[in-house]
Design an enzyme around this catalytic site. Structure first.
Site, PDB file in Angstrom:
ATOM      1  N   THR A 116      20.450  -2.820   7.169  1.00 45.70           N
ATOM      2  CA  THR A 116      19.643  -4.009   6.832  1.00 45.70           C
ATOM      3  C   THR A 116      20.102  -4.543   5.466  1.00 45.70           C
ATOM      4  OG1 THR A 116      17.903  -2.560   5.957  1.00 45.70           O
ATOM      5  CG2 THR A 116      17.623  -3.387   8.201  1.00 45.70           C
ATOM      6  N   LYS A 145      21.429   4.685   7.692  1.00 44.96           N
ATOM      7  CA  LYS A 145      21.219   3.410   7.008  1.00 44.96           C
ATOM      8  C   LYS A 145      20.056   3.576   6.046  1.00 44.96           C
ATOM      9  CE  LYS A 145      18.535   0.524   7.548  1.00 44.96           C
ATOM     10  NZ  LYS A 145      17.202   0.156   6.928  1.00 44.96           N
ATOM     11  N   THR A 159      15.200   9.063   4.707  1.00 42.35           N
ATOM     12  CA  THR A 159      16.456   8.583   5.270  1.00 42.35           C
ATOM     13  C   THR A 159      16.463   7.184   5.836  1.00 42.35           C
ATOM     14  OG1 THR A 159      18.102   9.004   6.934  1.00 42.35           O
ATOM     15  CG2 THR A 159      15.878   9.587   7.512  1.00 42.35           C
ATOM     16  N   GLU A 207      19.590  -0.485  -3.252  1.00 45.18           N
ATOM     17  CA  GLU A 207      19.563  -1.916  -3.577  1.00 45.18           C
ATOM     18  C   GLU A 207      19.862  -2.152  -5.055  1.00 45.18           C
ATOM     19  OE1 GLU A 207      16.584  -3.187   0.075  1.00 45.18           O
ATOM     20  OE2 GLU A 207      15.755  -2.883  -1.913  1.00 45.18           O
ATOM     21  N   ASN A 215      14.762  -7.874  -3.721  1.00 47.46           N
ATOM     22  CA  ASN A 215      13.421  -7.650  -3.188  1.00 47.46           C
ATOM     23  C   ASN A 215      12.409  -8.740  -3.522  1.00 47.46           C
ATOM     24  OD1 ASN A 215      13.400  -5.108  -1.655  1.00 47.46           O
ATOM     25  ND2 ASN A 215      14.380  -4.391  -3.524  1.00 47.46           N
ATOM     26  N   THR A 249      10.730 -14.739   2.054  1.00 48.68           N
ATOM     27  CA  THR A 249      10.436 -16.188   2.048  1.00 48.68           C
ATOM     28  C   THR A 249      11.690 -16.998   1.748  1.00 48.68           C
ATOM     29  OG1 THR A 249       9.698 -15.896  -0.213  1.00 48.68           O
ATOM     30  CG2 THR A 249       8.014 -16.067   1.466  1.00 48.68           C
TER      31      THR A 249
END
Lengths: 414, 414
Positions: free
Chosen positions: B160, B186, B197, B283, B409, B414
């Site tokens: 993702t 992932k 995980t 991230e 994030n 939006t």
């Protein structure tokens, strides 16, 4: 209440509790040359109450202030605070520095060293150059004043990464006497309950017994300073101190009752304003969210869930983006009870963002995305999570998590 | 071990466990048009073991996969996974969608629905458009292959916010047979132990009994996937699945002993590589820190402290700035045990950053700032916190907290 996102208006003289004096100075602990030393003293011995950090690593001034509260039976004359250095993880040398600070202030004021409380805030693990403080004390004591400007000077001298000074005031009547309560606080990072405040000094001319003063302060702290979170990190130096010098002339509050309740209401008002100012000035913050949890089996469970949601990086970054991403709120609530498995039922959960229902019975509820985004774009965003299962309730305040926070904290020291 | 900060090299055919087949496709769940559907199947019935999220809010596919593991007595034929939608907080409709996915896959493969496990990852609270999955299944089953490229395709279709696909491989000998283990995973955000995980699929041609497979997987997960943190948020969808189809021809491992140990070593190696890849691809991450806690009274205490340090926003932002700000590490360790007060003694604590001692006996130890900054600037930073008080030890991995995390994030939805 003052605007949350600007410095409060200067207080008027009639709001300042009688019998206190304030002074601040630059003693050179901050490389910037900004004020870094503050003194609050009471003309007469004041009853002191305090709440300190729950961090197992406690800074030297926290240890020394606890010692002095015991030794003085909670009856003190002054608080001396420095910013720019936390005097934490500094060993015996740090303890000696905190004691020397109190002793020097006591000498100038004319009281016993244990009648002085000491606070420090700033970088951890760097020896405190106590000579700078001791050298500044005679001048500091000489220039004390009970003016609102002098109080604002104290509020300004204790800040670190704060972008503005923070103070608040309230009054109440106890019997026939008007009682005044003011407070100032600092804190922007390393802010998470138990204690959350970093430093907070609340002053009143009310007369209270030591035990009632402590009780009132703990109660107020629980729903104000201990109900905010900026970054989930509990500081090693957090200290909230209440001084009550009795100069208002009210009959001393020695037990629970209407007088204590009236005082606690004013105290809570000051503490809540200060706590919200800390969240609003959270490092990099652009908005504040009020996280209310309702319908839980108990207040304690509700508080635990509210605290977890308030601390979630994903909830806080969604807030930064004014993103009505309620799934992150539900997910944070869902992980709140590991390893103690939750007795919470998530299947009836309702979530409202700025009053708009976005989740009902634990699942998506159709809502107007643009309207929700607009509600989330406000400076103050009420978020409600209702379990529909009991009378347990709690409120926490948190701020958004922005790139500004990272910028401030990735470059604090080097 | 593969480089942590780049996509791993494609595996060779001789590393792929025998008797498995892979396929991936774009079924339209991701607006980007990137692959979002993956199928792993075994030619013969495989023993399955799994570890799922400890979040009280569990996604529909987690609930259905648990059901299917019980109903099939841990003997399955396939795993079907989608990205782009977590199918969480979607109510009865979500459960029906997960069941329909398994049933459609079972029909195409030719097995019972309970022999198919289902996984989803992506946004929470949006109904899953299951027709897209069901409509893609006939084609997906037809284009299955046991090639390394097809396996890489699966790894790619489950990501993702990950910036790259993640896979790893190991081999071991069990008796006279060579056994192969591969895995893909992932995860980049909402990553925090129990389970950490997000999704992980580990495949082996070894023969194991269901109970030994489960035991081996839990053991490996505990020190790999459950020892990483990106942002402190535990996902609602975490699923780690092991399929062991026995095609290597080794005597089935039914109890503890040398064979189990050999297998666990290979399994741990694959899990550790995948877990570290997840942290490195956290991230916004630019570096990974290994947080080792030693000298604690017990492994459990050490793990709790390591987890708190690994989750501290201030430690993680200091890491972003390559700032040897060890005071934040000590402060995070100090708050680890509230409200259970620590039985930890912080007065003997030693901290090493990249091997450089920066704190000794709980206080500042002189160090070369430039050298420490250089060590902290590496892509992999070992941080050691030694309490010098016992044999308890734990290791956690975390990544730095950068403005990139906030950027990702604050604008996800939006």
């Amino acid at each position: 209440m003052n605007a949350l996102f600007s410095e409060p208006a200067v207080l008027s003289s009639s709001q300042i509790p009688r019998g206190f004096a304030f002074a601040s100075a630059t003693c050179g602990l901050k490389a910037s040359g900004a004020p870094d030393l503050a003194l609050i003293s009471s003309d007469v011995t004041a009853v002191a109450a305090a709440v300190f950090t729950a961090n197992s690593v406690k800074a030297a001034p926290v240890l020394v202030s606890k010692e002095h509260l015991r030794a003085s039976a909670q009856r003190v004359r002054a608080v001396i605070a420095n910013s720019g250095n936390a005097n934490c993880a500094t060993g015996k040398q740090g303890l000696a520095a905190a004691r020397a600070t109190a002793a020097a202030a006591a000498r100038e004021i004319g009281c016993a060293p244990e009648q002085v409380l000491v606070c420090s805030t700033g970088i951890i693990g760097v020896p405190l150059d106590v000579k700078r403080i001791v050298g500044s004390l005679p001048r500091l004591v000489k220039c004390q004043s009970n003016s609102p400007q002098a109080h604002a000077g104290v509020a300004n001298a204790i800040i670190t990464t704060d972008t503005r000074a923070k103070w608040a005031a309230a009054t109440c009547r106890i019997g026939k006497k008007e009682v005044r309560v003011i407070g100032c606080a600092k804190g922007a990072g390393m802010i998470h309950p138990q204690m959350a405040t970093m430093l907070g000094f609340v002053l009143t001319d009310a007369a209270l017994s030591p035990s009632q003063a402590q009780r009132a302060l703990e109660r107020a702290a629980g729903i104000t300073f201990n109900a905010i979170s900026v970054d989930g990190d509990t500081s090693t130096n957090d200290s909230l101190i209440l001084l009550a010098n009795g100069t208002a002339g009210n009959p001393e509050i020695r037990s629970a009752g209407i007088h204590l309740r009236q005082f606690v209401k004013a105290l809570e008002s000051v503490c809540r304003e200060l706590a919200l100012m800390i969240v609003a000035d959270g490092e990099g913050a652009t908005r504040v969210a009020e996280i209310e949890v309702r319908g839980a089996p108990s207040d304690a469970l509700a508080a635990h869930v509210a605290r977890t949601v308030a601390g979630s990086s994903l909830v806080k970054t969604a807030l930064a983006g004014a993103d009505p991403n309620w799934g992150r709120i539900l997910a944070a609530a869902g992980r709140a009870y590991w390893p103690k498995r939750a007795s919470l039922d998530y299947s009836k959960a309702e979530i409202r963002l700025g009053g708009i229902v976005v989740c009902r019975r634990g699942q998506a509820h159709p809502f107007n995305e643009a309207a929700a985004h607009k509600k989330m774009s406000a400076q103050y965003v009420p978020i409600l999570l209702d379990f529909k299962g009991g009378s347990g309730r709690a409120v926490m305040w948190t701020c958004d998590f922005t790139a500004g926070y990272v910028k401030i904290n990735a470059s604090y020291r080097t």
